[in-house]
Design an enzyme around this catalytic site. Structure first.
Site, PDB file in Angstrom:
ATOM      1  N   ASP A 249     -17.291  94.338 152.124  1.00  0.00           N
ATOM      2  CA  ASP A 249     -17.140  95.593 152.186  1.00  0.00           C
ATOM      3  C   ASP A 249     -17.193  95.729 154.011  1.00  0.00           C
ATOM      4  O   ASP A 249     -18.023  95.089 154.527  1.00  0.00           O
ATOM      5  CB  ASP A 249     -17.725  96.359 151.734  1.00  0.00           C
ATOM      6  CG  ASP A 249     -20.057  96.274 151.292  1.00  0.00           C
ATOM      7  OD1 ASP A 249     -19.979  94.906 151.299  1.00  0.00           O
ATOM      8  OD2 ASP A 249     -20.088  96.775 150.297  1.00  0.00           O
TER       9      ASP A 249
ATOM     10  N   ASN B 140     -27.151 103.395 142.222  1.00  0.00           N
ATOM     11  CA  ASN B 140     -27.284 104.096 141.427  1.00  0.00           C
ATOM     12  C   ASN B 140     -25.989 103.450 140.726  1.00  0.00           C
ATOM     13  O   ASN B 140     -25.036 103.435 140.564  1.00  0.00           O
ATOM     14  CB  ASN B 140     -25.493 104.691 142.342  1.00  0.00           C
ATOM     15  CG  ASN B 140     -24.754 104.869 143.638  1.00  0.00           C
ATOM     16  OD1 ASN B 140     -24.766 103.586 144.005  1.00  0.00           O
ATOM     17  ND2 ASN B 140     -24.406 105.395 144.361  1.00  0.00           N
TER      18      ASN B 140
ATOM     19  N   HIS C  70     -23.719 101.425 142.604  1.00  0.00           N
ATOM     20  CA  HIS C  70     -22.748 100.185 142.899  1.00  0.00           C
ATOM     21  C   HIS C  70     -22.691  99.110 143.271  1.00  0.00           C
ATOM     22  O   HIS C  70     -23.115  98.398 142.809  1.00  0.00           O
ATOM     23  CB  HIS C  70     -22.245 101.288 144.254  1.00  0.00           C
ATOM     24  CG  HIS C  70     -22.986 100.935 145.465  1.00  0.00           C
ATOM     25  ND1 HIS C  70     -23.782 101.485 146.422  1.00  0.00           N
ATOM     26  CD2 HIS C  70     -23.603 100.076 145.581  1.00  0.00           C
ATOM     27  CE1 HIS C  70     -24.660 101.505 147.077  1.00  0.00           C
ATOM     28  NE2 HIS C  70     -24.639  99.966 146.857  1.00  0.00           N
TER      29      HIS C  70
ATOM     30  N   GLU D 210     -18.262 102.810 144.479  1.00  0.00           N
ATOM     31  CA  GLU D 210     -18.969 104.156 143.725  1.00  0.00           C
ATOM     32  C   GLU D 210     -19.569 104.661 142.505  1.00  0.00           C
ATOM     33  O   GLU D 210     -17.997 104.933 142.668  1.00  0.00           O
ATOM     34  CB  GLU D 210     -19.311 105.274 144.897  1.00  0.00           C
ATOM     35  CG  GLU D 210     -19.971 104.827 146.619  1.00  0.00           C
ATOM     36  CD  GLU D 210     -21.276 104.863 146.745  1.00  0.00           C
ATOM     37  OE1 GLU D 210     -21.719 104.524 145.703  1.00  0.00           O
ATOM     38  OE2 GLU D 210     -21.346 105.040 147.651  1.00  0.00           O
TER      39      GLU D 210
HETATM   40  C1  F6R Z   1     -23.664  94.459 150.566  1.00  0.00           C
HETATM   41  C2  F6R Z   1     -22.919  96.123 148.786  1.00  0.00           C
HETATM   42  C3  F6R Z   1     -23.912  97.248 148.127  1.00  0.00           C
HETATM   43  C4  F6R Z   1     -25.614  96.132 148.412  1.00  0.00           C
HETATM   44  C5  F6R Z   1     -26.375  97.011 147.332  1.00  0.00           C
HETATM   45  C6  F6R Z   1     -27.353  96.496 147.814  1.00  0.00           C
HETATM   46  O1  F6R Z   1     -22.131  93.982 150.706  1.00  0.00           O
HETATM   47  O2  F6R Z   1     -22.119  95.657 148.913  1.00  0.00           O
HETATM   48  O3  F6R Z   1     -22.959  96.749 147.517  1.00  0.00           O
HETATM   49  O4  F6R Z   1     -25.130  95.124 147.556  1.00  0.00           O
HETATM   50  O5  F6R Z   1     -26.008  98.613 148.407  1.00  0.00           O
HETATM   51  O6  F6R Z   1     -27.717  96.657 148.771  1.00  0.00           O
HETATM   52  P1  F6R Z   1     -29.534  96.533 149.253  1.00  0.00           P
HETATM   53  O7  F6R Z   1     -29.740  94.307 148.680  1.00  0.00           O
HETATM   54  O8  F6R Z   1     -30.354  96.346 150.778  1.00  0.00           O
HETATM   55  O9  F6R Z   1     -30.426  96.622 148.288  1.00  0.00           O
END
Ligand code: F6R
Length: 243
Positions: free
Chosen positions: A67, A136, A138, A143
């Protein structure tokens, strides 16, 4: 789904790096699906160390990131382009023309999404997809919602995601509200999936994703349907799992 308990964040990172390393050794031309955020940082550090020692060679590999924020140019220090350069790409020998990240500045985001799915298809799909998980549940920026988004798409980030990502920006107002995210099709068609999670704040999401019903309200729950998912998590992240 294989769930591996790690002693702590460093142990999680080393175990996950071992799996990525094995993937590259067994298939040097692997397509790696990569993630940003705090969860994979230790993995990237470990892979860089092994690369510097001469144990790993990424010269034939391809990468596709999950992303990117909309409205942040690649040069912006908070973009995921910059994150990946600083934390991985600048330190290993992935060929620049084989590195792919959605373009958050594309004037036509819908066209950019189509282009990104085409790139993934032209690469032959993803061999190993690395994932973190949001509070959440994701994955990528898929989301919670009424349905799983199949294709790469533009997404409005939820308040929970904006709050979680404020730590990288300073103030919530500075966190972009939109992102481009790989969809569930490319993620779930990855031949192998490796999800890492660390810390008590991920416990609820991890438990719901691995043991709850498969529902778009819990996006990572779709991984229960995949035949080759490895979850590596520390005790805190696993604390709500019925193991
Ligand atoms: C990042 C991504 C997100 C993260 C998720 C967890 O490229 O796609 O899904 O993996 O938000 O983030 P952290 O690892 O910072 O807790």
């Amino acid at each position: 789904m294989k769930i591996i308990r790690a002693k702590d964040y460093n142990d999680m990172s080393r175990k996950a790096a071992n799996i990525i390393s094995a993937q590259i050794i067994l298939k040097p031309e692997s397509v790696l699906g990569l993630a940003t955020g705090s969860s994979p940082l230790g993995i990237y550090r470990q892979l860089i160390q092994w690369y510097e020692k001469g144990d790993l060679d990424f010269s034939e590999a391809t990468s596709v990131n999950l992303d990117e924020y909309c409205g942040l140019p690649a040069e912006n220090g908070q973009s995921y382009h910059a994150f990946m350069r600083q934390n991985f790409f600048d330190h290993v020998n992935l060929a620049p023309h084989r590195i792919h990240i959605p373009d958050g500045m594309a004037p036509d985001p819908a066209a950019e999404c189509l282009r990104y799915d085409r790139i993934i298809a032209e690469c032959g799909g993803i061999d190993l997809q690395l994932l973190g998980i949001g509070h959440n549940a994701h994955i990528g920026f898929n989301e919670p919602g009424d349905f799983f988004s199949k294709h790469t798409h533009q997404v409005a980030l939820t308040e929970s995601t904006i709050a979680a990502n404020t730590r990288f920006f300073g103030r919530p107002e500075e966190v972009p509200r939109q992102a481009i995210s790989m969809g569930m099709q490319a993620i779930t068609q990855a031949r192998k999936i490796l999800l890492v999670a660390s810390g008590a704040d991920k416990a609820e999401a991890l438990s719901a994703s691995c043991f709850g019903p498969v529902t778009p309200r819990v996006p990572a729950s779709i991984l229960q349907l995949h035949q080759d998912v490895t979850v590596i998590a520390d005790g805190e992240a696993l604390s709500k799992c019925p193991l």
